[in-house]
Design a protein around this motif. Structure first.
Motif: not given
Length: 534
Positions: A84, A86-87, A89, A434-435, A481-483, A486, A516
């Motif tokens: 994912k 997380r924060k 990318s 990312g998700y 919920d993941n800035q 993506w 992020e």
């Protein structure tokens, strides 16, 4: 003195956190090298001299540091399929977020397998490199404090299954660039070969098989002769533990099964076969009982899997295990996704238009072309003229077809319904970086609002890649919920390469490390971003 004590407490807490989340370091050198997956010598892409690449085993929340040295003659990137980020990318490893690694240079990825557990993969995201290798397994094991919903298996086997072409990746790329379709593959591989050797276990014990479809275009069916497959996880989600004679696994997807060696002592075929193809491709391996003196014999069994309806029914039977712990110490079902208000609804339709006399692939009429500057860098430095915001029509029907680079804008914490509409006669497979997302429904024909009545709003499984059946639709719900920036793409790589992809920018104006991370200090710069500084 009080400030000093607070500082000391902070440092001790940081040390404890660091101890909980260890670092794992890898040095990978990417080269060309001779391989013969179909019995004929080819030029492959090797990592540390290996095809497939080295297995990356880690534990939930590990910090992964991978220094990748590119010794190819063209730019190269690796993406971590299903992780994912997380924060983060910045570490996703696709051309919308990262500049590729130039020949002779290196880039060090730094990411965390945050709150994840399961079976994943990595592969090259640049050009058609995936057709030459450079892929491998990425297995994330649970921390000891998180109980898993089954007894620990006696062994753990990884199988990377995918279609393969005799033509080299540069030949395939040139063919696609000229306007030709990819064509039908020449074979199917398991761990780099049509006959993948044997996996040995003791009679009466139970073993884990991690199976990933790393191919370019073909769905596969997986089975083990005379043995039942107990499904326990798909792409990071524990499932209700149904048993199957065989499992369909589509491009980009992974599944984990438990197999008990409860048959007479001998050897049995492990079979992967292509699905929904007029010519059935097959690759085999062997399940070897350790006390067996009998090898496999007789013809390779054929799958008993049925047609499209059979496959869709099987997919619908894969459900979320609501009482199993996730990577965090709370049940998967503690988040009641079916009661969350939807803030936005989108329908994405795939198509195969001819644009400027050449075969392209599109989403809602837009065929994506990779700009020379990653969208993430352009957004970060406010560089204009790289891509358009929200340049995709909302309606997948009756649009003109055109080429462009676009990103759709979303707010952090939007809860979104996405319908993938497939009006073509071949299977599709869609991936979201990312998700993970809840797959709430499959259906035939054109999706309508009435189809919402059929959604599974209680225990739909979460995954990162969903198949869409010919002339059908698949619906997902996702909590944004993941800035970050993506990639949404076809997992069928020629379609992705020729435009069946776009980006989602998930953002909030509040600048915070809680939302992020900043651009990494070692970021590569290219295109219009040259001259910028991290």
């Amino acid at each position: 003195m009080k400030k000093l004590s607070l500082l000391l407490i902070f440092l001790i807490s940081a040390a404890i956190t660091s101890a909980d989340d260890p670092y794992r370091f890898f040095d990978w050198t990417v080269t060309y090298g001779p391989i013969s997956p179909l019995g004929l010598p080819q030029q492959g892409i090797l990592i540390n001299g290996q095809f497939p690449g080295p297995k990356l085993d880690c534990v939930t929340n590990d910090n992964i540091i991978v220094n990748v040295v590119n010794n190819l003659d063209e730019p190269f990137l690796i993406t971590w399929n299903g992780i994912k980020q997380r924060k983060n990318s910045w570490q996703d490893g696709v051309l919308g977020t990262n500049c590729p690694i130039p020949p002779g240079a290196n880039y060090t990825y730094k990411f965390q397998t945050k709150d994840q557990i399961g079976t994943f993969t990595y592969f090259p995201s640049t050009a058609m490199h995936r057709a030459a290798g450079g892929y491998g397994a990425l297995n994330v094991y649970a921390r000891p404090r998180i109980p898993i919903p089954y007894d620990p298996p006696a062994g753990d086997f990884t199988l990377l299954v995918g279609d393969w072409f005799k033509a080299g990746h540069k030949v395939l790329q040139q063919s696609l660039d000229s306007g030709s379709a990819l064509g039908f593959p020449d074979g199917l591989l398991i761990n780099g070969g049509q006959q993948a050797g044997s996996f040995t276990g003791d009679q009466g014990k139970t073993y884990m098989f991690r199976v990933s479809n790393v191919g370019l275009s073909v769905s596969i069916n997986f089975m083990i002769q005379n043995h039942q497959l107990k499904l326990v996880e798909v792409e990071g989600s524990h499932t209700i533990q149904n048993t199957y004679d065989s499992l369909d696994i589509h491009p980009g997807q992974s599944a984990t099964v438990l197999v008990t060696l409860d048959q007479p002592s001998k050897d049995y075929y492990i079979i992967a076969s292509s699905r929904f193809t007029s010519i059935v491709l097959t690759a085999t391996a062997v399940l070897h009982y350790s006390n067996s003196n009998l090898g496999v014999f007789g013809p390779v069994p054929t799958s008993t899997a049925g047609g499209l309806d059979w496959s869709m029914n099987q997919a619908s039977s894969i459900r979320w295990n609501l009482t199993a712990n996730a990577a965090r110490p709370n049940p998967q079902g503690s988040y009641h996704y079916g009661t969350v208000p939807i803030t936005r609804q989108l329908v994405f339709g795939n198509s195969a238009p001819v644009i400027n006399g050449k075969q392209r692939y599109a989403v809602n009429g837009v065929s994506y072309v990779v700009p020379d500057t990653p969208l993430k860098l352009a957004d970060n430095f406010n560089i204009e003229g790289v891509f358009s915001w929200d340049g995709m029509p909302n309606d997948p029907n009756n649009n003109g077809n055109f080429i462009g680079a676009t990103a759709l804008r979303f707010n952090l914490h939007d809860f979104v319904e996405i319908v993938f509409q497939n009006n073509e006669n071949e299977m599709q497979s869609w991936h979201l970086d990312g998700y993970d997302f809840w797959v709430v429904g499959y259906g035939s024909g054109k999706w309508t609002n009435d189809q919402r009545k059929t959604y599974n709003l209680v225990d739909a499984v979460t995954r990162h890649t969903v198949q869409v059946y010919p002339n059908g639709w698949s619906a997902i719900l996702v909590s944004l919920d993941n800035q970050g920036m993506w990639n949404v793409r076809s997992a069928m790589w020629a379609r992705q390469y020729l435009g069946q992809q776009f980006y989602m920018r998930v953002w909030t104006p509040e600048t915070s490390f809680y939302n992020e991370y900043s651009i990494p200090h070692n970021a590569l710069f290219c295109g219009k971003a040259i001259g910028q500084h991290a």
